[in-house]
Every structure is written in structure tokens, then in C-alpha cells.
Design an enzyme around this catalytic site. Structure first.
Site, PDB file in Angstrom:
ATOM      1  N   TYR A  83     -21.574  -8.164  12.757  1.00  0.00           N
ATOM      2  CA  TYR A  83     -20.397  -9.010  12.925  1.00  0.00           C
ATOM      3  C   TYR A  83     -20.103 -10.385  12.263  1.00  0.00           C
ATOM      4  O   TYR A  83     -21.369 -10.844  11.847  1.00  0.00           O
ATOM      5  CB  TYR A  83     -19.822  -9.137  14.297  1.00  0.00           C
ATOM      6  CG  TYR A  83     -20.717  -9.701  15.443  1.00  0.00           C
ATOM      7  CD1 TYR A  83     -21.634 -10.599  15.170  1.00  0.00           C
ATOM      8  CD2 TYR A  83     -20.259  -9.505  16.693  1.00  0.00           C
ATOM      9  CE1 TYR A  83     -22.187 -11.263  16.127  1.00  0.00           C
ATOM     10  CE2 TYR A  83     -20.757  -9.895  17.821  1.00  0.00           C
ATOM     11  CZ  TYR A  83     -21.831 -10.955  17.517  1.00  0.00           C
ATOM     12  OH  TYR A  83     -22.588 -11.506  18.327  1.00  0.00           O
ATOM     13  N   GLU A  84     -19.014 -10.999  11.972  1.00  0.00           N
ATOM     14  CA  GLU A  84     -18.647 -12.334  11.227  1.00  0.00           C
ATOM     15  C   GLU A  84     -19.175 -12.226  10.183  1.00  0.00           C
ATOM     16  O   GLU A  84     -19.751 -13.095   9.479  1.00  0.00           O
ATOM     17  CB  GLU A  84     -19.582 -13.477  12.222  1.00  0.00           C
ATOM     18  CG  GLU A  84     -18.927 -14.807  11.850  1.00  0.00           C
ATOM     19  CD  GLU A  84     -17.518 -15.130  12.009  1.00  0.00           C
ATOM     20  OE1 GLU A  84     -16.895 -14.349  13.141  1.00  0.00           O
ATOM     21  OE2 GLU A  84     -16.845 -15.488  11.314  1.00  0.00           O
ATOM     22  N   GLY A  85     -18.835 -11.030   9.548  1.00  0.00           N
ATOM     23  CA  GLY A  85     -19.518 -10.596   8.023  1.00  0.00           C
ATOM     24  C   GLY A  85     -20.685  -9.975   8.060  1.00  0.00           C
ATOM     25  O   GLY A  85     -21.646 -10.719   8.410  1.00  0.00           O
ATOM     26  N   GLN A 144     -22.343 -11.527   3.681  1.00  0.00           N
ATOM     27  CA  GLN A 144     -22.701 -12.979   3.498  1.00  0.00           C
ATOM     28  C   GLN A 144     -23.452 -13.145   2.098  1.00  0.00           C
ATOM     29  O   GLN A 144     -23.190 -14.061   1.371  1.00  0.00           O
ATOM     30  CB  GLN A 144     -23.901 -13.030   4.397  1.00  0.00           C
ATOM     31  CG  GLN A 144     -23.284 -12.799   5.906  1.00  0.00           C
ATOM     32  CD  GLN A 144     -22.276 -13.970   6.237  1.00  0.00           C
ATOM     33  OE1 GLN A 144     -21.996 -15.097   5.606  1.00  0.00           O
ATOM     34  NE2 GLN A 144     -21.321 -13.334   7.037  1.00  0.00           N
TER      35      GLN A 144
END
Lengths: 598, 598
Positions: free
Chosen positions: B440-442, B447
Site C-alpha cells: 500500500y501507499e504505492g 516506488q
């Protein structure tokens, strides 16, 4: 939940094209009437059974789990019925000698079932798998009377079994076990103690459960030298084969685990249980050692099985999930985005999965053939070589196929993105179920010590030389094969390096015994990468031959591309482990125990 | 269940000795009355809170989980009370500007709380953490009226919040989102759509929940250019601040997940919900980008937090568990075996855990200081450098601290052997809870693309040069420091190689855009290993200085030994990633989508 499809094409490739089963079966004697047609038939029915009967039980087994009440275990719905179908196929005695009531087929055939059924649901497959443990103990160490009393119903699957080694205070260090056996006036012993982590120690699937138990006879020496192997049924067996009274063997509880929730992991209490000695007193580990190669290869297959499931799931999702456009131009103009398999990094993950999964299959199936040789081989030289290679490569397979199997299952989750973390998609379950494989049946660290300490150093390097000579010969024989140079050059170089690392660690170990432990896991991983390279080179060779012969079967193209991926993007990892193995014990021994944290 | 002890000594070391907080605070202006004494006080009370209030909730949160019925979520027992204690400490507004009602302290201080509370229980910490999302959206994009309406009760913790981006068909590809906003006659919009994976989207902890939602205004352009950011409360807020009617925001369900079971992951339905636009229409992602660095560093900290817990648990077990004797002679003659910390391979695992955990702490805390600079820095040059370094290193930290964090949590389980797989010991929960951090959060893949594509290639290499010049200068300045050569030599060499790899991939990418994706994750991992090497060299430098000055504090000896372990046994991995980054796209692009399996 990914739908399981048995990878028959690849299993076929490994068994027939890589490992030449036909020639292999012809080199055996006394292994039933084994032939390729029979193998195909077992493969076919095993695949159907795994896909249609076992796979549907996998997710529900995780969700419902096992339940414990008043000493009784309830297994997930459908588990018992599937077990009954499995044993009705005669598979429980597939590799048991005909003289002991089995079919006497070579174990390499049974291993295809282990893979397929295990991919479909490892938790379920452990109930039949663990029944194999007392069977093997009886076959290897039981008297005729003991065999007659216990084997028939184990083979029909009316009874199952459990393997009982670990105690709360001893796992790897089995020599510390405390379960006590006192000899009775007849041929039996009375057992007292508590075992933990007993898979299938209690269940509601079979009428009786046969426990194979390590214990110490009263007055026996301490440590490994005082360990005996016993067999004890949950219900005593009357002389006419009917079940008698309950034998003071009870489950105290079942564990709540990370995964494999469909399989009951029991605390077992033996409160004066009647038990029968297998073989001689204090020689229990001798019998255990005979089972060890097979048990460890079987656990290596868990890495393979989890990897296969995770690869299938990820591949199917990567073809369906639409997200972003390819950077080289739209590939799916009719959709709102391209399937994620267009993205190079998703492919990197899939190729890594494919390379490890198929490499594991090649290694496990090869080792199973070597086990066949040790049991049924006609050629003495070949039998000897098989024994040596097995000694060396069994810990490699156990460590490497499970470590990479865990990596592959995690990549499967990763391909799913956030959805991989959600239970219903089944990917996180594969990670949880497979995670134990690097731990039980000897952790990766224990395998690594067995490899470098017992096998390599213990044989004065001889077991390693048997294999490195084989690899050397293979590379030398292809030195003029133009399309093989891309593989054999680095294989030959790594093979040489393997010997050098061994000499280096061995030399340092003369000064400091901790050098072996410090190098061990890196050494085992290096060994794994080289062993896979040897197998991938051979798989590439078969594929090159087919392509050269004009085959346009994309299977061979894919095999060759995967071999190249393995050599270019995976095999370089071997160098990290070479550095680690050579880094020296100082790197880890410098701190006092209380200086690791403040 | 490992008992959590905040690693105050190491946090202190990083903040004071490595990162010189005193000088750092002096270089800021407008960051409240920040000073080292205040930092110590927050650290002290945060540690007590994490250890005594939050840690006891971790295992029960996993066992009881969240429950969903009729649109309502019940969180685990004790969660609400702990939340109320947390916000009563004023921590919810720690880094919010004073002008907006917060304490206005630099975020680097708040990050210590994120680590400690997150180590104690990440699932619990997400309720307060996610409340930070609408706060940040309002601070960065809200009008004065919007701030006045929503901020005060978010800061007191009477209300919490949720961040609502993902939809079932779009995660990484947010441009595909369908949630629709229609402008009303007043200043509000009407929102219709369904979001998934909404952490804390519904809960029973606070009286109101403020949703920050990405949606598309009717008629807006397709893709990323038509995305707007809205704020919508679960209960409408009257002008006097009291709660009005329910706002047609309901949870449809909660997900059954691998871990973080104490945190409710909701499917959220917006059925004509009243929402308020933040900033301008179609510019929602601009505001989101302002939060992104902080959010990603916060997720990097999850890798650190899980690693710290797993390291503590494993270290404590390794000192207690007796199993086998040291190969160099008995170390615990009074016991039946030696503690397993005597075994070199157990130490290899512990040292790996220590090296990654402390390296992650150094990186995350450094980046938090850089964020402070971008907000409060007095020196323009320093601010500019901080912005550049943050652009480059935020995706590195997110990818690397979470990937290595997952590795460290798995090592923690491994040290426990079979007991690690059992729920009650808490180690497998840490693995499950931390596993989502690479997703999550990329994801790590996202990334990596952000790093190599947007940051490095997108700046024509400039962002990378800012950092490699800094490393170069550091190495050059120590060329005559005898006891630093063991670190700076390989660091300098890797730093040079970083530029070469970049040129290589960049060159190939001119011909084929897939080269970037093929190299991306290997490139990110290489970057991570070098970045950690830079930080470990500096940590070694501090330790060497103290030792040279005559300190006999074993902390410095351990720091130096860990730096050496990192350079000798971990850093060689960088070369594998260098090879992978340079291997070329052909390695992964050769097969057609239907040729991966047969």
C-alpha cells in the site's frame, strides 16, 4: 481464490524429457511393473483428484480450521470424504513394498501426487502424508508381527498416523527429549510424556491413529545415543485386528497457527500409553535417518507446491487485471487500460516465479529418481552415485526449494497488489501455508549445517566432488556446443568456485569451529543456485534440441527464455552467498550476547 | 508475545549523535519552540504510552479483529480508550501549524511517535495515523471556513478520518477512478461511488469520521487531469459545530485480511454524500502530491517498526531458548544446552535484523529532518537540497525499508523455529502485519518507477547527482581517516557505479521504454543498499570517534560491529541488483502473455 490446474505439461517435460523416466524405470528391478504408461495413468488420475476433489477444500480449510473440544479434533468439512477417496485409489501404499502389502512402485511416481495434491491443499495433504510416517517406520524397523498388526489398515487408509518427535523444550536438539518408556513384562513398553507440534496427532478422519514416537527407555544414555523409536496406536489393536480399548494417548490441545489451519497441530499426552519398540533399544535415530531423505524431499516439495499455486494465481491475475498502459504503446486498445502482464516489472516477478518453480520441480523429481536408485537400482555404480548425490543434495533441496518457495509465494501476493492481502483471493493463504516449510523437518539453518558440516566436511569433501565432477563433465561435454556456451561457461565457473569456497571455509574451520556455522546458510544457498543452474542448463539443452529439430512448440521457447532469465537475473545472487560464506565468523561472533541491543 | 521496549538509546543516537537535532532545530524557523529538551520529553512520554498502553492491545487486536454488522464496525476492546489517551496528549496536532490549531512542531519529532506506537501496534496506530490524512488535506488545500469547520475536532481527536482513493478496478492507476461529484447550488457537491481498502472508513472510536475522497466532477477530463479532492464527513456538521444528519456515507463491508486485523479496512459507499471541494476542481492530485512524501516516509516507518519488534522478539528468544551446544565449547555449563544465541547462524540472522532495523531508523529520521527543512528551513540552499534529496530518497525509503522490513520480520519468525509459526508467540503476527507495507501507499514496483522514471530520468539525472555528489564529498573528506577507509572505499565505488548504472539504463531507455520498468526494482534496491551504506558509514564514524575518545560504552562497539557486518555481509547484495538493472528488457519481455505457462 486461484483455480488449481495441475501443470501436467511441465511435469511431463521433467519426467520424460529431462529425466528420461523410461530409461530410469528400465534401470530398476523389483519396483513393481513400473512403466511410463502406468506413470501417465497415475499422473492423470492424480491431477483430476487434486483439481476436482482437493483444491475446493483449501480455502474452506483455512477459514473453518480445526476445532478442539474435550480431547477431540474436528477437521474441516469435506476433509474426511476426500481422504477416503484418496486411499480408495490405493495411493497410500503406492511406494510401499509389495511384500508389505503395498504396490511397490518407485517413489518418484508418488512424488507427482505429493506435488499436485499438495499444491491443491497442503493442509489437507498432510493427513495422508503423515500416515506415511508410521508406515515407513514399520517398513524400515518393524517386526513381521508389528507389520501384520498395523500395516494393512494403514495402507487401506482405515487408519492414519502421526510422527511424534518434538517436545516443548526440544526441537532441533532432539537429544534432549524426555518422553520416558518403561519396559513391561511382555514385549510392550509404557510411555509417559508430552509431545508438541504433532500434525494429525488427533483427528476425526480415521478410526485409529498410529503414533511413531521417539522416547527414552528408562536408564538409557543421555543425548542422541539413548533414543528409541516406538509405535503406539490411539486404540489398542486386538489380535484379530479389531480395535480394543483407548490407549491413554490424548490430545491436550491444538495450536493456533499462521497457516495450514486445516491440519490439526496437536499437543499429545502419553499417560502410560502402551507402545511397541521398533528395532532395537537406543537405535531409534537409525531408523529415522532412513526416512530422512524422503521426508526432506517431501518438504522441499512443499516449497514447489506453494510456488506453483502462487505462480498460477499471479499469472492468471496479471492477464486479467487492467491497470495503466504499456510504456511502449497501448496493447489493449479496446479496454480502459492494459493487462498488467505488459509491465516489465510484473513480468520480472512472474519470470522469477517460473524460474524457481520449474527449477524446484526438476530438482525434487531428480532426487526422487535417485531415491529410486538407492532402493531398486540394478547398477552398483549408479546406486553408489545416487547415495552420494542424495546425501549432498537432500539438504540443498530442502533449504533451497523452501526458501525460494517462500519468495515465490510472496511475489504472487505482490503481483495482486492490495488484493493479494485480502483473504478471499487466496494468495495470502499460500504465503501463510508455505511459510512453515523453511522451519519444520529441520530449519534452513539445520539443513545448512547438515550440508556443510556432516555431508561436505564430514566426507572430507568427497560427496561434493561426486557432484562437482558430474557438473564438470557436463560442461566439458558441451564445450563445443555453440548454443550451450551461454549456460555452461558460468556453470563451470561457479562449479569451480564451489570447491574453492569449500576449501576456504574448511581451512578456517580447522582454527575455529564457528566458521562452519557462520558460512552455513550462505553456503547452502550458493549450493542451491549452482544446482539449479545445472538443471536449468540441462532444461535449456532439451529445449534447444527441440527447437533445432524444428519444433515450434512455444513450450520450448518459454523453457529456453526462462533458463536465460535464470542465468542472467537470478544466478548472480550466488556471488552474494559466496561473499557471505567467506566473510568469516568474526562478522557475527564479535558481540557479547547482551550487546545486541541497549 | 514479545514485550515491546522502545529502543530509546538507538533513537537518541540517531537523533542526537548522527543527525544532530540541536543544530537541526536551530536551523529552522517557525517550528514552534522546538528544542532537544522538548524532544526528549515527547520521546519519553511516547515510549511509556507505546509500551504500557498500546503494546498490550496488539495481540488482542489480531485475535478479536474488527466486526461488521449493519454498516457498523466494532473495533477491538481497548482501542477506543487508548485512542482517547493518545489524543489527550495533544499528539494529533503535534506537527500541524499553530495557525491551524496545532502545536506546529517539526514532523521529525512526530516520527518518533510513529515508530514507537507503530512498533507497539501498527493496526491500532492507523486510526490516529489516518486521521492525519484529512488534517493534512485541509491544511494544504482547505479554505479558512473548511478548516474552521473540520480541523478543531480532528485535532482534539473527537473526530478521526479516512483517506479514500482506491476503487475496485483501480489502485496504482488512480486515473481510472469513477466516483462522481456533481456540483450543487451552494458550495457543496454530491458524491456517488464506491471506494475500497479504506482504513478506518468506519469505526466506533470517534463521533464523526472525516473522509478525504478523490472523485471526478461531472464533465471533467478523463485520467489524472480530471481528479478532484473532496472532504466529506460521516455526519454533516452544523454551523455551530454540532453534528447534523447522517451523510449517506456507509460502510458496505470490511475485508478479511492477512494481518492488521485490528484495523477496519472498509468498502465505503457514497450514495449522494454531501462533500466539499478542497482547492480547485481537477487539481486534487496537486494536493495529494504535497502529502505524498510524508505518507510514504510514514509507510517506510512501518517497515522499521515491524523490524524493530521482530528483532526484539528474536533477540530475547535467542537468549532464553536452550538448544544444542556451541561448537566451540559449552557456554552454559549449568543448563542442559546453550542459549541459541551462541550459534553463528542465529547471530547472522540477528545481525541482519539489527543492520536493517537501525539502518531504516537512520534513513527515516534523516528524511523527516529533510521534510522539516522544506517546511521551516532558514537557509535557502539547504532547503533546496532537502527538496531534491527528498524527491530522490522518499521512494527509496518506502521501497527499501519495507522490503527489508518484511525480510527482518521473517527472520524473527525463523529464529523462533516452529514456535515462530504459532500465534501465541506473536512473531507470525508481526510478519502478517508488516507484509502489507510493500504494497500500500504505492507498491515497491510503483516506488521504483517513481524513482528511476520520474525522479532520476525525469530530472535528467540532477536529483541523483545532488546525492551522489554529497556521498562523494563525504568519502573524499575521509580519505585520510584511517579507520574509515574500510567503509568509504566501497561506498565511493558503489556511488560511482550508481551513476554508471543510471547512464546505462537511461541510454537503453532511449531505444526501448520497457528498459526502465525492467530495471526499476533492481535499481531501487541498489539505491537502497548504497543509501544505507552511506548512513552506516556515518554511524560507524560517530562510533569510531567515541571509541577513540575513550568511551567504553558497548553501544558504540556494537554500532561499529554492525556497520562492519553491513558492509561485509549485506552490501554485496547491491551487485546482484546492479546486474539485474543492467540485464536488459529482453530478459523479461521475450514471452507472449500466453507463453508463461502451458
Amino acid at each position: 481464490m486461484p483455480e488449481y490446474r495441475a501443470p501436467i505439461r511441465d511435469i511431463d517435460f521433467v519426467l520424460k524429457e529431462l529425466l528420461n523416466s523410461e530409461e530410469h524405470f528400465a534401470s530398476l528391478e523389483g519396483a513393481g511393473d513400473m512403466n511410463v504408461e502406468l506413470m501417465d495413468a497415475i499422473l492423470d488420475s492424480g491431477a483430476k483428484f487434486a483439481e476436482q476433489v482437493v483444491a475446493p477444500l483449501n480455502q474452506i480449510g483455512d477459514e473453518v480450521g480445526c476445532h478442539f473440544e474435550d480431547g477431540n479434533v474436528t477437521t474441516p468439512p469435506g476433509y474426511k470424504e476426500a481422504f477416503q477417496q484418496y486411499v480408495a485409489n490405493g495411493w497410500q501404499g503406492l511406494s510401499v513394498p509389495e511384500s508389505d502389502g503395498g504396490l511397490g512402485l518407485p517413489g518418484s511416481v508418488g512424488l507427482t501426487l505429493t506435488e499436485m495434491v499438495g499444491s491443491a491443499s497442503w493442509a489437507w495433504s498432510m493427513y495422508s502424508g503423515l500416515a506415511g510416517a508410521p508406515i515407513a517406520c514399520l517398513v524400515n524397523g518393524g517386526s513381521e508381527a508389528q507389520k501384520q498388526r498395523f500395516l494393512p489398515k494403514l495402507l487401506t487408509g482405515e487408519w492414519a498416523g502421526a510422527m511424534c518427535l518434538t517436545e516443548a523444550h526440544c526441537g532441533s536438539d532432539v537429544g534432549m527429549l524426555r518422553t520416558k518408556a518403561i519396559k513391561n513384562d511382555d514385549d510392550s513398553y509404557t510411555l509417559t510424556g508430552t509431545k508438541i507440534f504433532i500434525s494429525g496427532g488427533e483427528q476425526d478422519i480415521t478410526d485409529n491413529i498410529i503414533h511413531a514416537i521417539l522416547a527414552r527407555v528408562e536408564g538409557a544414555p543421555e543425548g542422541n545415543k539413548g533414543i528409541s523409536l516406538f509405535i503406539a496406536p490411539k486404540y489398542l489393536v486386538n489380535d484379530d485386528g479389531s480395535l480394543g480399548e483407548h490407549n491413554n494417548i490424548t490430545a491436550g490441545n491444538i495450536e493456533k497457527k499462521m497457516g495450514l489451519k486445516g491440519n490439526a497441530t496437536c499437543v499429545m499426552n502419553y499417560d502410560g500409553a502402551k507402545a511397541y519398540l521398533l528395532g532395537e533399544e537406543n537405535r531409534g535415530l537409525d531408523i529415522m535417518f532412513k526416512l530422512m531423505n524422503t521426508a526432506r524431499i517431501g518438504t522441499a516439495v512443499q516449497g514447489l507446491a506453494g510456488a506453483q499455486s502462487a505462480f498460477q494465481g499471479a499469472l492468471s491475475y496479471a492477464n486479467e487485471r487492467l491497470q495503466m498502459r504499456s510504456l511502449t504503446g497501448t496493447k489493449n486498445p479496446d479496454g480502459p487500460a492494459d493487462p498488467i502482464i505488459v509491465h516489465p516489472d510484473v513480468r520480472r516477478m512472474l519470470m522469477t516465479q517460473k524460474a524457481f518453480t520449474e527449477g524446484s520441480r526438476a530438482l525434487c523429481y531428480w532426487l526422487a529418481q535417485l531415491v529410486d536408485q538407492t532402493k531398486f537400482g540394478k547398477d552398483e555404480g549408479r546406486v553408489k552415485e545416487a547415495e552420494d548425490l542424495l546425501g549432498l543434495l537432500t539438504p540443498v533441496a530442502k533449504a533451497f526449494c523452501t526458501e525460494t518457495g517462500v519468495e515465490v509465494t510472496n511475489l504472487g501476493m505482490q503481483v495482486f497488489g492490495g488484493h493479494g492481502y485480502i483473504h478471499e483471493h487466496g494468495m495470502e493463504q499460500i504465503v501463510r501455508d508455505t511459510r512453515i516449510s523453511t522451519v519444520y523437518e529441520g530449519t534452513t539453518g539445520i539443513q545448512a549445517l547438515d550440508l556443510i558440516g556432516r555431508k561436505v566436511m564430514g566426507s572430507g569433501g568427497e560427496l561434493l566432488r561426486v557432484f562437482t565432477k558430474k557438473i564438470h563433465k557436463y560442461c566439458a561435454s558441451h564445450v563445443d556446443t555453440e548454443n550451450m556456451v551461454e549456460f555452461t561457461e558460468s556453470l563451470a565457473s561457479l562449479n569451480k568456485q564451489w570447491g574453492e569456497i569449500t576449501m576456504d571455509v574448511g581451512g578456517k574451520a580447522m582454527e575455529n569451529a564457528d566458521e562452519v556455522g557462520s558460512a552455513s546458510v550462505d553456503y547452502a544457498m550458493f549450493s542451491g543456485y549452482v544446482t539449479f543452474a545445472y538443471l536449468w542448463a540441462q532444461m535449456a539443452e532439451v529445449a534447444q534440441q527441440k527447437i533445432t529439430e524444428g519444433s515450434d512448440d512455444a513450450f520450448y521457447k518459454a523453457k529456453l527464455a526462462t533458463a536465460r532469465f535464470y542465468f542472467k537475473r537470478i544466478l548472480p545472487r550466488a556471488q552474494v552467498h559466496a561473499v557471505g560464506a567467506g566473510a568469516g565468523a568474526d562478522t557475527v561472533m564479535e558481540l557479547a550476547a547482551d550487546e545486541f541491543a541497549f
